[in-house]
Enzyme design. Sequence first.
Site, PDB file in Angstrom:
ATOM      1  N   GLY A 122       0.831  -1.208   0.000  1.00  0.00           N
ATOM      2  CA  GLY A 122       0.000   0.000   0.000  1.00  0.00           C
ATOM      3  C   GLY A 122       0.860   1.250   0.000  1.00  0.00           C
ATOM      4  O   GLY A 122       0.940   1.958   1.009  1.00  0.00           O
ATOM      5  N   SER A 148       1.323   3.431  -3.398  1.00  0.00           N
ATOM      6  CA  SER A 148       0.802   4.434  -4.337  1.00  0.00           C
ATOM      7  C   SER A 148      -0.602   4.916  -3.976  1.00  0.00           C
ATOM      8  O   SER A 148      -1.422   4.153  -3.473  1.00  0.00           O
ATOM      9  CB  SER A 148       0.758   3.849  -5.750  1.00  0.00           C
ATOM     10  OG  SER A 148       2.010   3.339  -6.107  1.00  0.00           O
ATOM     11  N   SER A 182      -1.603  -4.257  -6.222  1.00  0.00           N
ATOM     12  CA  SER A 182      -1.625  -5.591  -6.829  1.00  0.00           C
ATOM     13  C   SER A 182      -2.042  -6.625  -5.785  1.00  0.00           C
ATOM     14  O   SER A 182      -1.527  -6.628  -4.661  1.00  0.00           O
ATOM     15  CB  SER A 182      -0.246  -5.973  -7.354  1.00  0.00           C
ATOM     16  OG  SER A 182       0.185  -5.035  -8.300  1.00  0.00           O
ATOM     17  N   GLU A 201      12.450  -5.035  -3.271  1.00  0.00           N
ATOM     18  CA  GLU A 201      11.555  -5.174  -4.412  1.00  0.00           C
ATOM     19  C   GLU A 201      12.301  -5.079  -5.739  1.00  0.00           C
ATOM     20  O   GLU A 201      11.834  -5.574  -6.755  1.00  0.00           O
ATOM     21  CB  GLU A 201      10.468  -4.078  -4.331  1.00  0.00           C
ATOM     22  CG  GLU A 201       9.399  -4.210  -5.380  1.00  0.00           C
ATOM     23  CD  GLU A 201       8.268  -3.186  -5.253  1.00  0.00           C
ATOM     24  OE1 GLU A 201       8.213  -2.468  -4.239  1.00  0.00           O
ATOM     25  OE2 GLU A 201       7.455  -3.128  -6.172  1.00  0.00           O
ATOM     26  N   GLU A 251      12.198   6.445 -15.239  1.00  0.00           N
ATOM     27  CA  GLU A 251      12.760   7.789 -15.043  1.00  0.00           C
ATOM     28  C   GLU A 251      13.220   7.975 -13.597  1.00  0.00           C
ATOM     29  O   GLU A 251      14.267   8.566 -13.342  1.00  0.00           O
ATOM     30  CB  GLU A 251      11.709   8.862 -15.402  1.00  0.00           C
ATOM     31  CG  GLU A 251      11.362   8.959 -16.874  1.00  0.00           C
ATOM     32  CD  GLU A 251      10.508   7.807 -17.380  1.00  0.00           C
ATOM     33  OE1 GLU A 251       9.830   7.146 -16.562  1.00  0.00           O
ATOM     34  OE2 GLU A 251      10.511   7.544 -18.599  1.00  0.00           O
TER      35      GLU A 251
END
Length: 381
Positions: A131, A133, A165, A248, A368
């Site tokens: 949790g 974004s 997700s 991650e 980016e």
Amino acid sequence: MREFKFVPYDLPPEAEALRGEVRAFLKDTIPDMPAVRRARSWSGHNPEFSRALGARGWLGMTWPKQYGGHARSCAERYVMLEEVLAAGAPVSAHWVADRQSGPLMLRFGTEEQRMRFLPGIARGEIYFCIGMSEPGSGSDLASVRMRGRKVDGGWSINGQKIWTSGAQHAHNMIALVRTSEEATRHAGLSQFIVDLKSPGLTIRPIADLTGAAHFNEVFFDDVFVPDENLIGRPGDGWMQVGAELAFERSGPERYLSSLRLFLEFLRVVGERPTEAEQILIGQMTAQMWTLRQMSLSVTGQLAAGQSPAVEAAIVKDLGTTLEQEIPRAIQAIARDDVDLSGTDPFSATLSYLLQSSVSFSLRGGTREILRGIIARELGLR
Ligand SMILES: Cc1cc2nc3c(=O)[nH]c(=O)nc-3n(C[C@H](O)[C@H](O)[C@H](O)COP(=O)(O)OP(=O)(O)OC[C@H]3O[C@@H](n4cnc5c(N)ncnc54)[C@H](O)[C@@H]3O)c2cc1C
């Protein structure tokens, strides 16, 4: 100026010894899975498979035994991951918990949290989602607006997460929440373990380009989270989330997502590839092999207790670039009889990856943002 360090790392014999065992297990467990389902790789959900991996001792592999772990090496875990990902095994149920939520709790959680969650994760029975974004807070994660207010015995949380997700299958979320207003945005953030069955919490699926709904919006309306579910200290969320993102970003999943299509391509072109096909096979193989060596080097550095954050960012950036290039390059030289709406294994896999690979350079931090991190670490900005 800081330099990249990709010291070659060879897998030790005990790790290589595990490879045959994992391959035999996969052959027995998922013998007839269609190519297009294998192409879902770490998005494929199958609790039964997760429990079977747990029963073999291949989840929580590197964790101490008192938490249900198996005290194996990072190298052994690397081999297991490489094999399950190459086979396209359905690992999504346990993926986040095993890769990052468990390690996060091991590092920053309380003893009670470790005892409560880690053994179940290692058995393949407790699932977590990420949790981080929110609408308007993706790359700029320090701008999260989800708010936690101190109440008697815990915290009351309000706000929204997005792109979460697996929230529809997970038992818990580790949520990044603003718990106080401070002079800088990076201060005042905290991480909580949120039971996804809590009253006031709503999960709504979002469909992606392929029509699959693997991520979600999650709404919090006065969701109560008890004090014992705070990870670390209030205000330490930003530092902890940085460590979580390092778990991650460093694994082989960052360059293997299009491997199934490449294998299907090899099968279709058979023994007599055209010159263009030969060139593509050579280029892709060389790139994948190089990325594997770089990724192994990151594993070696992690095993030696170092923090190769820039090297991990480079592997993810180059890896996702290759994962996106494979479907496009294969489509560009595909033979005339390929029909993208076809259901044969090659066409269906190509079609799926052409649509899904767009997201590979977004999930886990965009290209980016990673390049910004690399530039900063090199002293270029
Ligand atoms: C398949 C998938 C699964 C995901 N799963 C999860 C999940 O489980 N949990 C979770 O919390 N999130 C998840 N995400 C969200 C993901 O982490 C974000 O989408 C990502 O961090 C980008 O944030 P954003 O979507 O808000 O885009 P933005 O941050 O708005 O970015 C939009 C564009 O602007 C660029 N940009 C932004 N800032 C800068 C900058 N400073 N310099 C240069 N360029 C910049 C970005 O690179 C991007 O191209 C998932 C995303 C995808 C695609």
